[in-house]
Design a protein around this motif. Structure first.
Motif, PDB file in Angstrom:
ATOM      1  N   ARG B  22      44.519  38.362  40.948  1.00  0.00           N
ATOM      2  CA  ARG B  22      44.853  39.618  40.243  1.00  0.00           C
ATOM      3  C   ARG B  22      45.557  39.286  38.929  1.00  0.00           C
ATOM      4  O   ARG B  22      45.213  39.811  37.873  1.00  0.00           O
ATOM      5  N   LYS B  26      44.146  39.798  35.018  1.00  0.00           N
ATOM      6  CA  LYS B  26      44.882  40.613  34.054  1.00  0.00           C
ATOM      7  C   LYS B  26      45.201  39.793  32.806  1.00  0.00           C
ATOM      8  O   LYS B  26      44.998  40.246  31.681  1.00  0.00           O
ATOM      9  N   ALA B  45      46.263  45.266  37.783  1.00  0.00           N
ATOM     10  CA  ALA B  45      45.182  44.566  38.477  1.00  0.00           C
ATOM     11  C   ALA B  45      45.291  44.806  39.974  1.00  0.00           C
ATOM     12  O   ALA B  45      46.383  44.956  40.514  1.00  0.00           O
ATOM     13  N   SER B  47      43.291  44.077  44.078  1.00  0.00           N
ATOM     14  CA  SER B  47      42.317  43.290  44.825  1.00  0.00           C
ATOM     15  C   SER B  47      42.156  43.841  46.225  1.00  0.00           C
ATOM     16  O   SER B  47      43.092  44.391  46.806  1.00  0.00           O
ATOM     17  N   LEU B  54      40.537  45.770  37.462  1.00  0.00           N
ATOM     18  CA  LEU B  54      41.531  45.790  36.391  1.00  0.00           C
ATOM     19  C   LEU B  54      41.397  47.090  35.627  1.00  0.00           C
ATOM     20  O   LEU B  54      40.286  47.508  35.283  1.00  0.00           O
TER      21      LEU B  54
END
Lengths: 305, 818
Positions: B22, B26, B45, B47, B54
């Motif tokens: 993540r 970003k 961000a 996941s 994002l």
């Protein structure tokens, strides 16, 4: 677990997998006729994962792990067991879906069960092979290994093969709701002569456990290891041209010797005569054979796109 | 201001990699956007197991036009160089306008420069704008130039007397979509996954096969897919929900729409929200039974990375397993099954578990729970089997395990685990009295502490080493202190681990680490750079923390010398092997087991060699060594004292790192380490702490200045005069009151400092010396040390020596900074 579509026996699970993967277009092969530690050792996987030629195969492979012998007493450990192996090259984009279809085929409905792909990278030091993938969990139990091969025998896999390995006994025990492997129905429980897994394998597990752990003659095994190693090297070094002037490199016969050496090493390991430091050296020797076989195979017709 | 939404949809991403991924996504994307001249208001961000997402909000729609000056070759450089420079900027040489700046004067060099450019441009077919007779103002004069001068970009500047061509490059602004496409393409191709792979017939690498990409810019007028294709995967605006519950594809128009539709499709996008759902759900399930979940943040974050739609389910551990040690239950459930443990506060036992499914089922998870329960039962049956077998072996005295460790190599030059245990036991015995432990108990504990390495349970769960050792020692009827040492002797492992303080545990823990350090120093396997395969830094920090926590006086020199001694014996045994195999192997065996070998501290190598020689011949009777008398070994290749000092300084380095983390400056530690007794860590730290406290005060800082000044003046005089002023300051030669006052203060302070140091009362010593601040300041304010009167001068220098000596009792103040 109460699906009406539930298999009734161990062989039913196998037959359903065979049918399913045949329907998906795999060549359903037969087991390799040598002692191996896992379905991956079958040349249909190890060698065919190499080179550019497309490939799709599925097969049952009897597998031997001498150190796992428990005289038939452990509910799920066996020195001889079955793996179901699927290998497709290049790995299709829908391989996960195809795999989930195979679970449905044996009565595991992902809408009722909890099917998960949990990181587990696969590596075989003896084959000089590795790949990334998962162990597949069904309700917290590992039911398969799912791997995208990246290297075999030290060669990059291009294209990449997708490999699925099912531990058949464990999977079938779960599907059939059996607690001890020896109690598992092998054929249909309503057959005129119903046979359990134990009817077929309890005695052999006892006998092999004793032989593996106590009786196998280590001097003989050490000699066999050396012989297999030497024969493998000899085959690889042989002139690719035969007496009649035909070019016939012998990758498969050489690889048979590598398999043999690997199994003999496993037997020696079970006998407890290989020390921790020697272990690495033996594994390295087998890997060297497997790599040399891979080196030769990639030059042959079967490896060409 | 458009918003950007990115989703990279793939097969299952390993849970442990998601948090980092993540952040990486970003950073890669926002850095790329910013570098290309875009700005944004905020970014976030996310996941799940199957996607990285994002959102970037408030992105500028275009990058601004930029002008940048690029330096080129000198004007007299070959034309090819000028041409190459212009081409490198993608400029057409025939279209480049030229500016002659005011600073150019009319020297020949400039005219050459101008004409060289002119002829170059002409050679390039420069058409139309070269105007002969064009006048250019240079400095105060107008001169004739051979070529013309267009708007701006081409400039000639004078740098260090050379004329250098500069070009002003104007980069027009670009639309955000174009930049986003470039940045995302690069981010995907260069993503720093810990491990990545190829799949199918492609060559793209991703953590697992990548299936689809959303790349969407949206503003008031609507959403637009950013045109982008990575290895055959075209970016779009569609994704999929939960693998089983909502498998169909759907399209989205922006981040809010995306997150909301995912939720309807049974995917919670935010991992923190999933964690909270799991935490709450598990707590509620436990509460309903009157149980509590054992908190485990690492497990929580891992499990949140394994599910898109978390559904906690609670199960009960079968009665037959409840007698297993709680650590076994917890480890087995956590490591193998990723279950949370539930404790019954009434019994104090772990009696239940929570598993987190990734799906809601028509039977409310009954099938899933039953399956998990079965798997757990099988695991715990194994564990119970190991436990029962191990207990049987433990009660029988663990001899088989001790035997087994003989065949486990610790390091090929340092023998087996059994050898190592013998050495640790001997060392623990030696250390015991220093830490207030019973020597027999310490030795016994050391011999038992690692036996569990051979137990079936530790074979299955290596992380239970020590924990099981304690249980098995107790089962064997060992004393509680001995059993605890088995559990605690590995500690401390991490820098924040608890440190054992029970004397027997401390003795074994120290012996374990000191044996490791001296052993690896003896075979010259020291950490280098970032490589520390045997975790020797951790062992050294362990030694430091153990000693400091127990506040025991241990002279480390006596142990670091063992490293030197071990090296000596190893070298000797190695060398004599060629002449006397038996003698060599006798020595090696004794060495590996830590048996007492003659430890002569003589600097004389011959005496050391003789001592080993004698020991060996006594053990073996007359051997060939007697006649050979170590002809090969002169011991001259290695400075054995250096081995010992090197290890000590390694420990000091770790101490510095440790104390720096405690807020003590390295120069203060250096000042203290320069004092005698620097191998007694408690002493060193007490000194450093007291000195550090004093230096926080004005008195302390000023005193340090005074001491340093005294030291400097003295050192210069001593250097100049070639003598050492160290004795004989006499108050009768004092000329001023300040001088006499300093004498009086020193008369009081010196015995006070001495007494305080003797009593190791460093705060008192600091107070005593701090009392010198005012007299020293007054002395330097009013008294000229280097006066013409040699008697007075010498007397004052000798007085300065008293100041220096007083300071030196406490620390080497010359090393204190500031």
């Amino acid at each position: 677990m109460t699906s009406p579509n539930r298999p009734r026996s161990f062989q039913d699970v196998i037959l359903r997998l065979q049918t399913y993967w045949a329907t998906q277009g795999c060549a359903v092969l037969q087991p390799y006729d040598m002692e191996v530690g896992a379905g991956t050792f079958h040349p249909a996987t190890t060698l065919r994962a190499l080179g550019g030629r497309s490939w799709a195969a599925a097969y049952v492979q009897p597998s031997r792990r001498p150190t796992d012998g428990r005289y038939g007493e452990n509910p799920n450990r066996l020195q001889h067991y079955y793996q179901y192996q699927v290998i497709i090259k290049p790995s299709p984009a829908n391989l996960q879906d195809l795999y989930l279809g195979s679970l449905r085929a044996i009565g595991l409905d992902p809408m009722v069960h909890d099917v998960r792909f949990v990181e587990d990278d696969w590596e075989s030091p003896t084959l000089g092979a590795w790949g990334l993938g998962w162990e597949v969990w069904c309700d917290g139990m590992e039911v398969s290994q799912f791997t995208y091969f990246q290297q075999v025998g030290g060669h990059d896999c291009r294209p990449v093969s997708g490999e699925l390995t099912y531990g058949l006994e464990r999977l079938a025990m779960y599907v059939l709701g059996v607690e001890h492997v020896m109690d598992m129905p092998f054929n249909d429980p309503d057959a005129p002569i119903p046979l359990t897994y134990g009817d077929i394998f309890r005695q052999t597990e006892r006998e092999y456990s004793r032989w593996n752990f106590d009786q196998a003659d280590t001097d003989t095994l050490f000699q066999h290891f050396k012989d297999a190693e030497a024969e493998c090297a000899r085959i690889l070094a042989a002139d690719p041209e035969d007496a009649a002037g035909r070019t016939i490199p012998m990758a498969h016969p050489a690889y048979d010797q590598a398999i043999k050496a690997s199994h003999i090493f496993n037997l020696l390991d079970a006998r407890g005569v290989i020390s921790v430091t020697e272990r690495q050296a033996y594994i390295g020797r087998v890997r060297a054979l497997a790599k040399a076989c891979a080196d030769l195979f990639v030059t042959t017709e079967a490896a060409q796109a | 201001m458009p918003d950007l939404l990115i989703e990279l949809f793939s097969e299952e991403i390993p849970a442990r990699m998601q948090a980092r991924a993540r952040e990486d996504l970003k950073k890669l994307v926002t850095d790329g956007l910013v570098n290309a001249g875009l700005t944004y208001a905020s970014a976030g961000a996310f996941s799940t197991p199957r996607r990285l997402a994002l959102t970037v909000e408030g992105l500028t729609a275009h990058s601004p036009t930029t002008r940048e000056e690029r330096k080129g070759p000198r004007t007299d450089a070959p034309l090819k160089a000028v041409e190459g420079f212009l081409r490198s900027l993608s400029l057409d040489p025939s279209k480049v306008p030229v500016l002659i700046p005011d600073e150019l004067d009319g020297s020949l060099a400039e005219r050459d420069a101008l004409s060289s450019i002119a002829s170059y441009l002409k050679a390039q077919g420069y058409d139309g704008t070269v105007q002969a007779e064009h006048k250019v103002r240079i400095g105060s004069r107008e001169i004739r130039a051979d070529l013309v001068i267009g708007d701006v970009p081409f400039e000639i500047k004078k740098i260090k007397g050379q004329f250098v061509i500069f070009v002003l490059v104007e980069k027009p602004g670009r639309p955000a979509a174009e930049i986003v496409a470039e940045v995302l393409d690069a981010a995907i191709r260069n993503f720093p996954w810990p491990k990545s792979m190829r799949w199918g017939a492609g060559s793209l690498r991703w953590v697992r096969p990548l299936h689809s990409i959303i790349c969407l810019l949206s503003d008031e007028s609507g959403a637009t897919v950013v045109p982008l294709t990575v290895e055959g995967i075209a970016a779009g605006n569609s994704t999929r929900g939960h693998r089983f519950l909502s498998p169909d594809a759907f399209t989205v128009t922006g981040f809010d729409d995306y997150a909301a539709k995912l939720r309807r499709a049974h995917v919670i996008l935010d991992s923190h929200e999933r964690e909270e759902t799991i935490r709450q759900g598990a707590a509620n399930l436990a509460f309903a039974r009157g149980w509590q979940i054992v908190p485990d943040d690492a497990l929580l974050s891992e499990v949140a990375g394994l599910v898109e739609w978390p559904v906690p389910l609670m199960g009960v551990i079968e009665e037959r397993f409840l007698d297993l040690p709680p650590e076994v239950l917890q480890t087995s459930m956590k490591e193998h099954q990723k279950f949370f443990s539930a404790r019954n506060p009434r019994t104090g036992r772990i009696e239940g578990f929570v598993t987190v499914a990734n799906i809601e089922t028509p039977d409310d998870g009954a099938t899933i729970l039953a399956g998990n329960q079965r798997v757990l039962a099988a695991r715990l049956s194994d564990a119970a089997f190991f436990w029962q077998n191990d207990l049987r072996e433990a009660k029988a005295g663990m001899q088989a395990w001790a035997e087994g460790l003989k065949s486990v190599t610790f390091h090929n030059k340092l023998g087996s685990q059994a050898d190592r245990i013998e050495r640790i036991a001997a060392l623990a015995r030696e250390i015991a009295p220093l830490v207030g432990a019973d020597a027999d108990q310490a030795e016994r504990a050391a011999k038992l502490a690692k036996l569990d390495l051979r137990s079936a349970m530790v074979g299955e769960f290596p992380e239970l080493q020590g924990t099981m050792g304690r249980y098995y020692a107790l089962a064997a009827g060992e004393d509680e202190a001995v059993a605890n040492a088995a559990r605690d002797h590995y500690s401390p492992l991490g820098p924040s681990d608890a440190v054992p303080t029970a004397p027997v545990s401390v003795a074994v823990a120290l012996a374990d680490k000191i044996d490791t350090l001296t052993g690896f120093w003896a075979i010259d396997e020291k950490p280098t750079g970032s490589k520390d395969p045997y975790a020797l830094r951790r062992a050294a920090l362990g030694v430091i923390r153990l000693i400091l926590a127990s506040k025991v006086t241990i002279r480390l020199r006596s142990f670091t010398e063992q490293a030197a001694y071990k090296r000596f014996v190893l070298d000797y045994a190695e060398t004599v092997r060629s002449t006397d195999e038996a003698a060599s192997s006798e020595l090696m065996t004794a060495f590996l087991r830590g048996e007492s070998l003659p430890r002569t501290r003589s600097k004389d190598l011959d005496k050391r060699i003789d001592a080993l020689h004698e020991w060996t011949t006594q053990r073996l009777g007359p051997t060939s060594l007697e006649t050979e008398k170590n002809p090969l070994f002169d011991g001259s290749t290695i400075n054995y004292d250096k081995v010992s000092l090197d290890l000590l300084s390694f420990l000091h380095d770790r101490l510095k790192v440790y104390l720096r983390d405690q807020g003590i400056r390295h120069d203060i530690i250096d000042a203290v380490l320069a004092q005698p007794g620097n191998d007694d860590l408690v002493l060193v730290v007490n000194r450093a702490t007291a000195l550090n406290a004093m230096l926080q005060t004005d008195d302390g800082r000023n005193l340090t200045q005074g001491l340093k000044r005294a030291g400097n003046i003295l050192a210069q005089a001593e250097e100049k005069d070639g003598v050492e002023y160290s004795f004989g300051a006499d108050v009768k030669f004092a000329e001023t009151d300040e001088e006499r006052a300093l004498f009086a203060s020193l008369d009081t302070a010196e015995p006070a400092i001495k007494a305080a140091i003797k009593a190791e009362d460093f705060p008192a010593a600091m107070t005593a010396i701090a009392g010198l601040r005012a007299p020293i300041d007054a002395f330097f304010d009013t008294v000229q040390v280097n006066t013409d009167n040699q008697i007075v001068r010498r007397n004052r220098l000798n007085l300065l020596h008293r100041i220096r000596a007083a300071g030196q009792q406490i620390a080497d103040f010359t090393k204190v900074e500031g």
